[in-house]
Motif scaffolding. Structure first.
Motif, PDB file in Angstrom:
ATOM      1  N   TYR A 222       0.862  -1.218   0.062  1.00  0.00           N
ATOM      2  CA  TYR A 222       0.043   0.024  -0.017  1.00  0.00           C
ATOM      3  C   TYR A 222       0.806   1.173  -0.050  1.00  0.00           C
ATOM      4  O   TYR A 222       0.613   2.178  -0.563  1.00  0.00           O
ATOM      5  CB  TYR A 222      -0.973   0.064   1.216  1.00  0.00           C
ATOM      6  N   GLN A 223       2.196   1.495   0.935  1.00  0.00           N
ATOM      7  CA  GLN A 223       2.906   2.392   0.791  1.00  0.00           C
ATOM      8  C   GLN A 223       3.429   2.800  -0.443  1.00  0.00           C
ATOM      9  O   GLN A 223       3.262   3.967  -0.939  1.00  0.00           O
ATOM     10  CB  GLN A 223       4.042   2.110   1.882  1.00  0.00           C
ATOM     11  N   ASN A 224       3.737   1.764  -1.190  1.00  0.00           N
ATOM     12  CA  ASN A 224       4.241   1.884  -2.497  1.00  0.00           C
ATOM     13  C   ASN A 224       3.369   2.325  -3.626  1.00  0.00           C
ATOM     14  O   ASN A 224       3.581   2.938  -4.598  1.00  0.00           O
ATOM     15  CB  ASN A 224       5.242   0.406  -3.138  1.00  0.00           C
ATOM     16  N   LEU A 225       2.084   1.778  -3.335  1.00  0.00           N
ATOM     17  CA  LEU A 225       0.990   2.149  -4.291  1.00  0.00           C
ATOM     18  C   LEU A 225       0.884   4.075  -4.200  1.00  0.00           C
ATOM     19  O   LEU A 225       0.769   4.401  -5.147  1.00  0.00           O
ATOM     20  CB  LEU A 225      -0.176   1.657  -3.917  1.00  0.00           C
ATOM     21  N   VAL A 226       1.041   4.420  -2.810  1.00  0.00           N
ATOM     22  CA  VAL A 226       0.955   5.745  -2.650  1.00  0.00           C
ATOM     23  C   VAL A 226       1.926   6.477  -3.233  1.00  0.00           C
ATOM     24  O   VAL A 226       1.808   7.402  -3.937  1.00  0.00           O
ATOM     25  CB  VAL A 226       0.779   5.845  -1.309  1.00  0.00           C
ATOM     26  N   TYR A 227       3.146   6.078  -2.953  1.00  0.00           N
ATOM     27  CA  TYR A 227       4.434   6.904  -3.374  1.00  0.00           C
ATOM     28  C   TYR A 227       4.391   6.785  -5.126  1.00  0.00           C
ATOM     29  O   TYR A 227       4.789   7.616  -5.518  1.00  0.00           O
ATOM     30  CB  TYR A 227       5.463   6.429  -2.751  1.00  0.00           C
TER      31      TYR A 227
END
Length: 345
Positions: free
Chosen positions: A251-256
């Motif tokens: 999820y974090q990498n989806l955001v960034y």
């Protein structure tokens, strides 16, 4: 790593030394073997390892080059986190062609009914002895695949990716369908800096097992490093969270990845504000659109990792850009709460 199979007993009948001090040597073997097995069973691997080497050396003195005990020594060193010693022993075993396959020879004493272990020569002779029957042979299972897998793991843990690749290629030549070596090969490509082969390895693994969330995540990380494959990266991360709904890093990498290089965009906006306000406005609108797209991913990240201050801060900043001030206040309060609870540095 596999647990040692320590059912191999050193018995006097298994050795034909042809020396007057055979009894003394056998006593040393028995003592060293018992000490090695006792230490291993007590999980005192640092003590077990040299004792297994001692058993090997004593057997070699008696003319028997039984490398299974060096294998046991290497495994004990690995379990004791003596990586350098373990790597050395395992490398020597791989290069020697060691498989660990052993043949045991047994016969039954008719009078007592006891089954005895014999060396091959004695076993052949005993066939003519009417006091013995039920002559049997049995082969132990090969430990060669485990040997390659363990050595590869040790080398990767020691950050020796290039050396690991050599062992992996040698292992795959013998065991082309070994899944652990295939997976290790992919990691070794990354560690040795061969990112193209790493990506191809991930794709091969996913073709065989498309339900591996970690490999989808790893593929996404690599794809996100190249502008041309950013869209592919997003799909890979989405696949990872589909398979593993609590995958916070995905999820974090989806955001960034969705937001992109925001610091660069903000710098460009500031540079255009004075002389080209219309161009700056277009960049601002596009930025807000990216933040809106990132919002559901950020909310999911916060949902699965509510105590992660990075998740909270990122969500707060997204709410600022998307102008949801009530949520900004909520995230500020949460941010303060987590900061207060964090241990002092």
């Amino acid at each position: 790593m596999k647990k040692l199979i320590l059912g191999i007993a050193i018995v006097a009948s298994a050795f034909v030394f042809g020396q007057k001090d055979a009894n003394a040597l056998n006593a040393q073997l028995q003592a060293a073997n018992k000490a090695a097995m006792d230490a291993y069973n007590a999980k005192n691997y640092a003590v077990a390892a040299p004792k297994f080497v001692e058993v090997y050396d004593l057997l070699k003195t008696a003319g028997q080059d039984n490398k299974i005990y060096m294998y046991y020594a290497g495994l004990s060193h690995a379990l004791a986190n003596n990586s350098d010693e373990s790597i050395k022993i395992y490398t020597d075993l791989v290069n020697s062609g060691f498989t660990g396959v052993e043949t045991t020879y047994t016969a039954k004493e008719k009078k007592s009914g006891q089954v005895v272990n014999l060396d091959k020569a004695t076993w052949e002779l005993m066939k003519k002895n009417p006091d013995y029957s039920d002559f049997k042979t049995e082969q132990t299972k090969s430990v060669e695949p485990d040997l390659y897998e363990t050595l590869t793991s040790l080398l990767l843990n020691a950050k020796k990716g290039n050396e690991a690749l050599v062992i992996i290629e040698k292992g795959l030549a013998k065991f082309p369908n070994n899944a652990k070596l295939k997976e290790a090969q992919t990691n070794a490509f990354l560690q040795s800096g061969n990112t193209d082969k790493f990506i191809n390895g991930l794709k091969e693994q996913l073709a065989k097992n498309p339900n591996d969330a970690t490999n989808w995540y790893n593929l996404g990380v690599m794809q996100s490093k190249t502008p041309a494959t950013v869209a592919d990266a997003l799909e890979s991360f989405k696949k990872a969270v589909e398979l593993k709904p609590d995958f916070a890093d995905a999820y974090q990498n989806l955001v960034y990845t969705t937001i992109g290089d925001d610091a660069k965009i903000v710098s460009e906006i500031n540079a255009l504000r004075k002389d080209k306000p219309d161009d700056a406005s277009k960049l601002i609108d596009a930025r807000r659109e990216r933040f809106n797209k990132a919002l559901p991913f950020a909310e999911s990240w916060y949902k699965v990792a509510p105590k992660n201050i990075d998740a909270v801060t990122t969500l707060k900043e997204i709410y600022v850009v998307t102008k949801n001030m009530d949520k900004v206040k909520e995230m500020k309060a949460k941010e303060a709460e987590l900061s207060a609870a964090a241990p002092a540095k």
